[in-house]
Design a protein around this motif. Structure first.
Motif, PDB file in Angstrom:
ATOM      1  N   GLU A   1       0.873  -1.176   0.000  1.00 24.26           N
ATOM      2  CA  GLU A   1       0.000   0.000   0.000  1.00 24.26           C
ATOM      3  C   GLU A   1       0.911   1.227   0.000  1.00 24.26           C
ATOM      4  O   GLU A   1       1.716   1.407   0.909  1.00 24.26           O
TER       5      GLU A   1
ATOM      6  N   GLY B   1      -7.813  -4.018  -3.031  1.00 24.95           N
ATOM      7  CA  GLY B   1      -7.036  -4.999  -2.278  1.00 24.95           C
ATOM      8  C   GLY B   1      -7.310  -6.428  -2.721  1.00 24.95           C
ATOM      9  O   GLY B   1      -6.437  -7.291  -2.662  1.00 24.95           O
TER      10      GLY B   1
ATOM     11  N   VAL C   1      -1.366  -1.290  -3.879  1.00 22.63           N
ATOM     12  CA  VAL C   1      -2.529  -0.420  -4.006  1.00 22.63           C
ATOM     13  C   VAL C   1      -2.084   1.007  -3.711  1.00 22.63           C
ATOM     14  O   VAL C   1      -1.423   1.267  -2.704  1.00 22.63           O
TER      15      VAL C   1
ATOM     16  N   ASP D   1      -5.082  -9.235   4.897  1.00 24.94           N
ATOM     17  CA  ASP D   1      -4.433  -8.152   5.656  1.00 24.94           C
ATOM     18  C   ASP D   1      -3.942  -8.658   7.012  1.00 24.94           C
ATOM     19  O   ASP D   1      -2.859  -8.270   7.485  1.00 24.94           O
TER      20      ASP D   1
ATOM     21  N   ARG E   1      -2.572   4.710  -2.494  1.00 19.91           N
ATOM     22  CA  ARG E   1      -3.452   5.423  -1.559  1.00 19.91           C
ATOM     23  C   ARG E   1      -3.334   6.933  -1.669  1.00 19.91           C
ATOM     24  O   ARG E   1      -3.952   7.668  -0.892  1.00 19.91           O
TER      25      ARG E   1
END
Length: 439
Positions: free
Chosen positions: A264, A330, A306, A384, A308
């Motif tokens: 992320e 995700g 990903v 996660d 952000r």
């Protein structure tokens, strides 16, 4: 300050490794053929980064046409570049025979005087300043340089009393074992994650009947869709570094493929200017995009993250500007992680030396898709949790490795004494069963 520039405390002085250690040689008259099998350690069997014991295969004496003789208790030091610089070495604590043989690219060392603990030499050789000192004295042609035996024997080492040697070795061993336990826990968690991912992306979480698709079994309610149907796919570019107007005082985040390891991406390391955005046709990729490294010969190609933040990217990254009303970023990143090896095979092009994935290929890449965002997010939450577990072990191992380096320096130089340390908590943690230590 380098280790060798330190003023040793507690009345210590410098000596040479060769004052207390010698290179192990095969005894005269030893009949190697008198034993049925000999343990043999090739270069790949010598651990990297300071693990103790080498692995070995059992060979008949006749099958060993060359090699380095060593005995139980020897410190085995890889002498060829880059193995030496990478910390390839071992302490042969246990052997299934009276002696062993290793690759010819190893120097075996054993104490030549009583009262010297080989564990301390083993740890001392992991000190970055020691590695640098020895590496500077390698000999031979570029790419095939080796450490001469004399360089190791002439290596300066603090002279430490035998009782203190064992006490220091015990302390360093405790930290070493705790770091190894964290590495083992990290590897176990990574193995668990791979198993869980395989189950999640083939069976889901609802216990549904399965159907066969072009990518294998998936739950009946899932679709298999082309990745390109889930958003726009494209890649970026690199503004010329020679044009200051593209870089000086830049404020807009610009990413290289090294960032995909973050999983992320919330911060950038480099920034471009508005001029670069206008003149270099850089995409303004929005938060929620999935980024993938699409070129490279190392491990980077195929890794995903990903995004952000709003950012732009270079030409080595492809982005999927995800339609977040249909797909959870995700979830896409997680599935693409399961396709890492396949993507790398595709990129290699059946033997190409410069692997690359194309945006056209990614647009057509089939991907499973649960019908609701809630189900996608439930799967992401499981992944996660596993990632947090892996990250925790990585972080703890990193702290222990830094502690090891700091204490190695301070204990060897006498800056601190072993009696000043309390490592009881580490000692207990390193001996806990893995499921308790990682709970």
């Amino acid at each position: 300050m380098s280790l060798f520039d330190v003023d040793l405390g507690f009345g210590r002085t410098w000596s040479r490794v060769g004052d207390s250690y010698a290179v192990t040689k095969k005894p005269r008259g030893l009949d190697v053929g008198a034993v049925a099998e000999v343990p043999f350690s090739a270069m790949e069997a010598i651990p990297q980064g300071g693990a103790y014991d080498p692995s070995f295969t059992m060979r008949s004496p006749q099958a060993i046409t060359s090699g380095t003789y060593f005995e139980c208790g020897d410190v085995l030091v890889a002498k060829i570049t880059p193995s030496f610089e990478n910390g390839k070495q071992a302490l042969a604590r246990i052997l299934p025979g009276p002696f062993g043989y290793a690759t010819t690219e190893v120097i075996p060392l054993h104490p030549s005087k009583p009262g010297h603990d080989p564990r301390l030499l083993f740890f001392y050789l992991l000190h970055p300043d020691v590695r640098h000192h020895v590496a500077e004295r390698m000999e031979g042609s570029t790419g095939r340089q080796r450490v001469p035996e004399g360089v190791l024997l002439d290596l300066p080492i603090p002279e430490i009393e035998p009782d203190d040697q064992s006490a220091i070795a015990n302390a360093l061993e405790t930290i070493h074992a705790a770091a190894a336990a964290e590495l083992n826990a990290e590897q176990n968690a990574s193995t668990l994650k791979r198993t869980v991912m395989n189950a999640l992306f083939t069976r889901g979480l609802r216990g549904e009947p399965l159907k066969e698709t072009e990518i294998g079994p998936v739950p009946e309610s899932w679709e298999v869709v082309p990745l390109g149907s889930l958003g726009k796919i494209g890649n970026g570019s690199t503004p010329k570094k020679t044009v200051p107007a593209y870089w000086n005082d830049g404020t807009f985040p610009w990413l290289t493929s090294a960032k995909v390891y973050d999983r992320e991406i919330a911060v950038a390391d480099q920034f471009v200017t508005d001029v670069a955005l206008a003149e270099c046709h850089l995409p303004r990729v929005q938060p929620g995009a999935v980024l993938m490294a699409i070129t490279g010969q190392g491990k980077t190609l195929g890794h995903c993250a990903v995004l952000r933040i709003e950012a732009s990217i270079n030409q080595h990254i492809a982005y999927l500007q995800t339609n977040t009303e249909r797909a959870e970023p995700g979830f896409i990143r997680g599935y693409l992680e399961t396709q890492y090896e396949y993507l790398r095979q595709v990129a290699s092009g059946g033997g190409s030396t410069k692997g690359a994935l194309t945006c056209a290929f990614l647009r057509g890449l089939p991907i499973p898709l649960p019908p609701t965002l809630d189900e996608q997010r439930e799967i992401v939450s499981v992944l996660d949790a596993l990632d947090r577990k892996i990250d925790l072990h990585q972080q703890k191992r990193g702290v222990l490795e830094e502690l090891f380096k700091a204490l190695l320096h301070k204990l060897m130089t006498g800056e601190i004494a072993v009696s000043d340390l309390d490592l009881s908590a580490l000692s207990m943690a390193s001996t806990q069963p893995e499921e308790e230590a990682t709970a």
